[in-house]
Design a protein around this motif. Structure first.
Motif, short mmCIF file in Angstrom:
data_model
loop_
_atom_site.label_atom_id
_atom_site.label_comp_id
_atom_site.label_asym_id
_atom_site.label_seq_id
_atom_site.Cartn_x
_atom_site.Cartn_y
_atom_site.Cartn_z
N THR A 10 0.80 -1.22 0.00
CA THR A 10 0.00 0.00 0.00
C THR A 10 0.83 1.27 0.00
O THR A 10 0.35 2.33 -0.36
N SER A 11 2.09 1.20 0.43
CA SER A 11 2.97 2.36 0.39
C SER A 11 4.42 1.91 0.36
O SER A 11 4.75 0.77 0.71
N LEU A 12 5.31 2.83 -0.04
CA LEU A 12 6.73 2.54 -0.18
C LEU A 12 7.51 3.31 0.88
O LEU A 12 7.14 4.43 1.24
N LEU A 13 8.58 2.72 1.37
CA LEU A 13 9.40 3.33 2.40
C LEU A 13 10.83 3.54 1.91
O LEU A 13 11.38 2.69 1.21
N SER B 264 2.88 7.16 -0.82
CA SER B 264 1.83 6.32 -1.37
C SER B 264 2.23 5.85 -2.76
O SER B 264 3.13 6.40 -3.40
N LEU B 265 1.56 4.82 -3.25
CA LEU B 265 1.83 4.30 -4.58
C LEU B 265 1.34 5.28 -5.64
O LEU B 265 0.32 5.95 -5.45
N THR C 124 -1.18 2.26 -10.02
CA THR C 124 -0.38 1.08 -9.64
C THR C 124 -0.92 0.40 -8.38
O THR C 124 -0.38 -0.61 -7.96
N GLU C 125 -1.96 0.95 -7.79
CA GLU C 125 -2.49 0.41 -6.53
C GLU C 125 -3.02 -1.01 -6.72
O GLU C 125 -3.63 -1.34 -7.73
N GLY D 27 4.64 -5.67 -8.96
CA GLY D 27 3.99 -4.48 -9.47
C GLY D 27 3.86 -4.53 -10.98
O GLY D 27 3.11 -3.76 -11.58
N CYS D 28 4.59 -5.47 -11.57
CA CYS D 28 4.54 -5.69 -13.02
C CYS D 28 4.80 -7.16 -13.32
O CYS D 28 3.99 -7.83 -13.94
N ASN D 29 5.93 -7.68 -12.86
CA ASN D 29 6.30 -9.08 -13.09
C ASN D 29 5.99 -9.95 -11.88
O ASN D 29 6.13 -9.53 -10.73
#
Length: 280
Positions: free
Chosen positions: A175-178, A185-186, A190-191, A209-211
């Protein structure tokens, strides 16, 4: 905590303060002599429970909640003015905290504090609605595993009690990146794509997120040691590629994890990157 709440989260207390119901119906295990002084007995607990927000109704418009929106109540000993405590949770993107008083079937929510992450437009709209509804004196009604909080103006919040999620076997959705002590937030669009499952068989698999990807992983204490990731080879440009890189970095080498009910925080000591993920 990586986000910047003005007031830190209150420590969770195990004693449950409960909403009172009209009459003196006795709860499980209470005999006739337990109703000392003819006091009203509690009907259902609201503290010590993880309440997931289902939707918010404001001005007659119902808005579905994004993943991760929740609230937990903690309180101390009840006095004549009610039980004083805290409400801590997530509006759907930003974390929040507020002082509360629970008396009878009324939960009074004081001015709140919240983090200041930039959120996608749709989520930001929900957060505004939830902030507006979750304020002041709210009438609470508990039915089975559901809780409804209603304002005097007719707005309402619908919540459901959910059990804690185990580390292994749960689908964790990022849900979020650190990055060190900062959470973002994303990017919009991309959510809900990046997710992973820590298998009981020592596997780690999901989508970056893609692969799609897979790796071996071992758990020791609060550390998850992740082996080399193998993934599909789709071209991932733009924001999808950025999220994929960030999630890959978070799942590299020795990763410290913190499990909080239905929220999981991962921090890679090797890269300094991390993610916050929600069960489901």
């Amino acid at each position: 905590m990586r986000t910047q709440l003005i007031v830190p989260a209150a420590a969770a207390l195990t004693a449950a303060i409960t909403l009172t119901a009209c009459g003196s119906e006795k709860g499980p295990g209470q005999g006739a002599g337990d109703d000392a002084g003819g006091s009203v007995r509690p009907a259902a607990p609201v503290t010590g429970v993880h309440w997931t927000v289902r939707n918010v109704t404001v001005d007659g418009k119902r808005i579905a909640a994004p993943a991760g929106a929740h609230v937990e109540f903690t309180t101390g000993k009840a006095g004549k003015d009610g039980a004083k405590g805290r409400a801590e949770g997530n509006y759907g993107c930003n974390h929040f905290g507020a002082d509360v008083t629970i008396k009878g079937d009324t939960i009074t929510v004081g001015p709140g504090q919240m983090t200041e992450m930039g959120c996608p437009q749709g989520v930001a709209g929900f957060e505004e609605a939830l902030r507006a509804a979750f304020s002041g004196a709210l009438k609470a009604k508990v039915s089975d595993k559901n809780l409804t909080l209603a304002t005097a103006d007719g707005d309402s919040i619908a919540l459901t009690a959910q059990p804690a999620a185990p580390l292994a076997g749960t689908k964790w959705t990022v849900t979020s990146l650190l990055k060190r002590e900062t959470a973002v937030s994303l990017p919009a669009g991309t959510e809900g794509k990046a997710h992973f499952v820590i298998g009981k068989d020592g596997s780690l698999s999901g989508n970056l997120g893609c692969n799609d990807f897979r790796a071996e992983a071992t758990t020791s204490g609060s550390t998850l040691t992740v082996g080399r990731l193998s993934s599909t080879r789709k071209m991932c440009a733009g924001t999808a590629g950025m999220v994929e890189k960030a999630v890959t970095d978070a799942l590299t080498g020795k990763v410290t994890y913190e499990l909080n009910h239905r929220s999981l925080t991962l921090d890679s000591a090797d890269t300094g990157k991390g993610v916050v993920a929600t069960a489901g």
